[in-house]
Design an enzyme around this catalytic site. Structure first.
Site, PDB file in Angstrom:
ATOM      1  N   CYS A  75     -21.978 -17.836 -15.597  1.00 18.38           N
ATOM      2  CA  CYS A  75     -22.606 -19.014 -16.743  1.00 18.38           C
ATOM      3  C   CYS A  75     -22.049 -18.802 -18.241  1.00 18.38           C
ATOM      4  CB  CYS A  75     -23.620 -19.058 -16.300  1.00 18.38           C
ATOM      5  SG  CYS A  75     -24.404 -20.949 -17.698  1.00 18.38           S
TER       6      CYS A  75
ATOM      7  N   CYS B  38      -2.417  13.731   4.218  1.00 14.67           N
ATOM      8  CA  CYS B  38      -2.161  12.804   2.869  1.00 14.67           C
ATOM      9  C   CYS B  38      -2.728  14.237   1.452  1.00 14.67           C
ATOM     10  CB  CYS B  38      -3.552  11.641   2.637  1.00 14.67           C
ATOM     11  SG  CYS B  38      -2.737  10.360   3.251  1.00 14.67           S
TER      12      CYS B  38
ATOM     13  N   CYS C 121      25.674  15.067   6.466  1.00 14.30           N
ATOM     14  CA  CYS C 121      26.131  15.908   7.328  1.00 14.30           C
ATOM     15  C   CYS C 121      25.780  17.296   6.392  1.00 14.30           C
ATOM     16  CB  CYS C 121      27.251  15.660   8.085  1.00 14.30           C
ATOM     17  SG  CYS C 121      28.213  17.530   8.723  1.00 14.30           S
TER      18      CYS C 121
END
Length: 524
Positions: free
Chosen positions: A173, A286, A326
């Site tokens: 508010c 991770c 490659c």
């Protein structure tokens, strides 16, 4: 999620369409992706996940809001504020409310007054504390906290919070010291595109502009609320691809990331790790990925030297540039054939002498001094980084080739009796090369931190098999267009074999990771 065996893939895996017997029993040529019709067997390295669109996210939010509203007997807009305050942990929120209802409401910024329906109204003799305007026709608004302001000031305040500060879930508010939260019902009432009678003196163009501005503000508000929903829930993450609006629902928790690498696929076809949001880095967990990337960044000068695009021919020392994926190099000057990675004779690759992927540890007598140990440590790092960087570079070159694949397919179709459907094997082979390069790249980061034991040798053998298969496929894929039609069968077989070897490597690594069989030379 109670057990590690519950992890499975709900969406189509990146190698399901290639995991074949000479293309396998479940090969569908890439044309059928209907996961609801055919239940595909899960693989140990796959996880259960679900892709959510913006409408799916909004539907989930509304469902939880309505359920809590019914259970607690509160208006839906108040239940929404409570859920956002409790970061959408419904069980914990309901328990807290049942034990201490008034305290919970106060802390959430709701208060205990739910009487009446807030609405805009004209209050005789009122003066707005923000703009100091008054008048008998001044439209005002106050929430249940009774702090009243003119509608224009309220709208300006809400616009500043939403557009400039990016706030939506916890807009308080505007009254000084008041912590009541502006609910969605109040915001819909205030930020409306309804042009009221008091705006009638505006031209039609101005009225449309104002209506459009308010609609955009409401849209921004709802987007921000959706974002807070995804950000607050541990099992939800946004897809990191640019401009993607989808989120992923995955039950993998932070505590699971030492025993699983949760790769997921968004509807935009972007593969990423749900744990860290980086691109797919299977089979490396991770924590090790983070350590490896930091090490590469810290040793940037060395890495720059290693990742140079040119090397000298081991025989005549002519400068050679790598212009394809490659690693079979032939010197144009002396015709010497060698491996770009280890600079060894290419004739030894594919035989029992092939050990390009394996780092040979020095004996203790060779590393007695601190200087020798330091040199040995650097050599070990360079061995793994060189191969990591090479696959990263080869993957980029293979991707460049993939972008030209359609042109290559068109040429092959025009120069042979193959149909457009029949030349799709080039597209499949190109995608396989990129996928396997990505996996091979991260196997070297994984191997760098791996302590040697019996199962390490199995890992290196799987790595070697995949690497040899990828090099063979890459060499065939780069043949001139007239030769590709004759090589179609060989390319199809090698594509299938590459995918099978990738599945074998990832399966073995994932199973040992779940069982805690791997030993690492660092704490993580």
């Amino acid at each position: 999620m109670d057990s590690e065996d519950d992890f499975m893939s709900d969406a189509s895996s990146q190698d399901d369409f290639m995991d074949t017997q000479d293309f396998g029993d479940d090969f569908d040529g890439g044309f059928s992706q209907d996961k609801d019709l055919v239940a595909k067997p899960r693989k140990p390295y796959e996880v259960d996940f679900k892709v959510l669109s913006p409408s799916d996210i909004e539907r989930e939010q509304n469902q939880q809001i309505n359920e809590v509203s019914l259970i607690l007997g509160l208006p839906p807009e108040s239940a929404a504020i409570l859920l956002r305050f409790g970061r959408w942990n419904r069980e914990k929120l309901i328990e807290s409310y049942m034990d201490h209802p008034e305290e919970t409401l106060e802390e959430a910024g709701l208060g205990t007054n739910f009487e009446g329906t807030p609405k805009t109204e004209v209050v005789p003799g009122f003066m707005c504390e923000i703009c100091c305007e008054d008048g008998d026709d001044l439209e005002t608004y106050a929430m249940r906290c009774r702090h009243r302001f003119c509608v224009d000031c309220y709208r300006h305040y809400l616009a500043q919070k939403i557009k400039e500060e990016g706030e939506a879930a916890r807009i308080q508010c505007p009254g000084e010291g008041c912590h009541r939260i502006v609910d969605s019902k109040s915001l819909d009432l205030l930020v409306t595109d309804d042009v009221k009678a008091r705006w009638a003196f505006f031209s039609e163009v101005m009225a449309k502009l104002r209506g459009g501005y308010l609609r955009a503000l409401l849209h921004r508000y709802r987007i921000l609320l959706t974002r807070t929903y995804v950000d607050d829930k541990e099992n939800l993450k946004w897809c990191p691809a640019p401009n993607c609006e989808y989120a992923i629902d995955c039950p993998v928790r932070q505590r699971d990331l030492k025993r699983i690498v949760p790769t997921v696929e968004c509807s935009c076809k972007h593969y990423f790790c749900f744990g860290c949001s980086l691109n797919d880095h299977q089979p490396t967990p991770c924590a090790l990925v983070k350590m490896w990337l930091k090490k590469c960044e810290d040793d940037s000068e060395t890495a720059n030297w290693i990742s140079a695009n040119t090397k000298e021919c081991p025989k005549c020392h002519s400068t050679i540039e790598k212009n394809g994926g490659c690693n079979h190099m032939t010197c144009r000057k002396c015709k010497h054939e060698f491996c770009w990675i280890c600079m060894g004779l290419w004739s030894e690759h594919g035989t029992s002498w092939y050990n390009c992927n394996r780092f040979e540890e020095k004996s203790g007598s060779e590393a007695r001094t601190a200087q020798a140990r330091s040199r040995a440590s650097l050599e070990r790092y360079l061995h793994y980084y060189n191969r990591y960087a090479n696959h990263e570079q080869s993957a980029k070159l293979d991707k460049d080739l993939y972008l030209k694949t359609e042109k290559k397919m068109t040429s092959l179709q025009s120069q042979s009796d193959l149909s457009w459907i029949e030349v799709q094997f080039l597209d499949t082979a190109s995608q396989t090369l990129q996928l396997c390069r990505q996996t091979l790249k991260w196997t070297y980061a994984f191997a760098y931190y791996l302590a040697r034991n019996n199962i390490t040798e199995i890992f290196e053998e799987n790595q070697k098999d995949l690497e040899l298969a990828v090099e063979n496929l890459s060499e065939m894929f780069e043949k001139p267009v007239p030769e590709l039609a004759k090589l179609k069968g060989d390319i199809l077989d090698k594509t299938a074999y590459c995918n099978k070897r990738r599945v074998v490597l990832l399966t073995d690594t994932a199973e040992n990771l779940k069982k805690g069989e791997w030993s690492f030379n660092v704490e993580w």
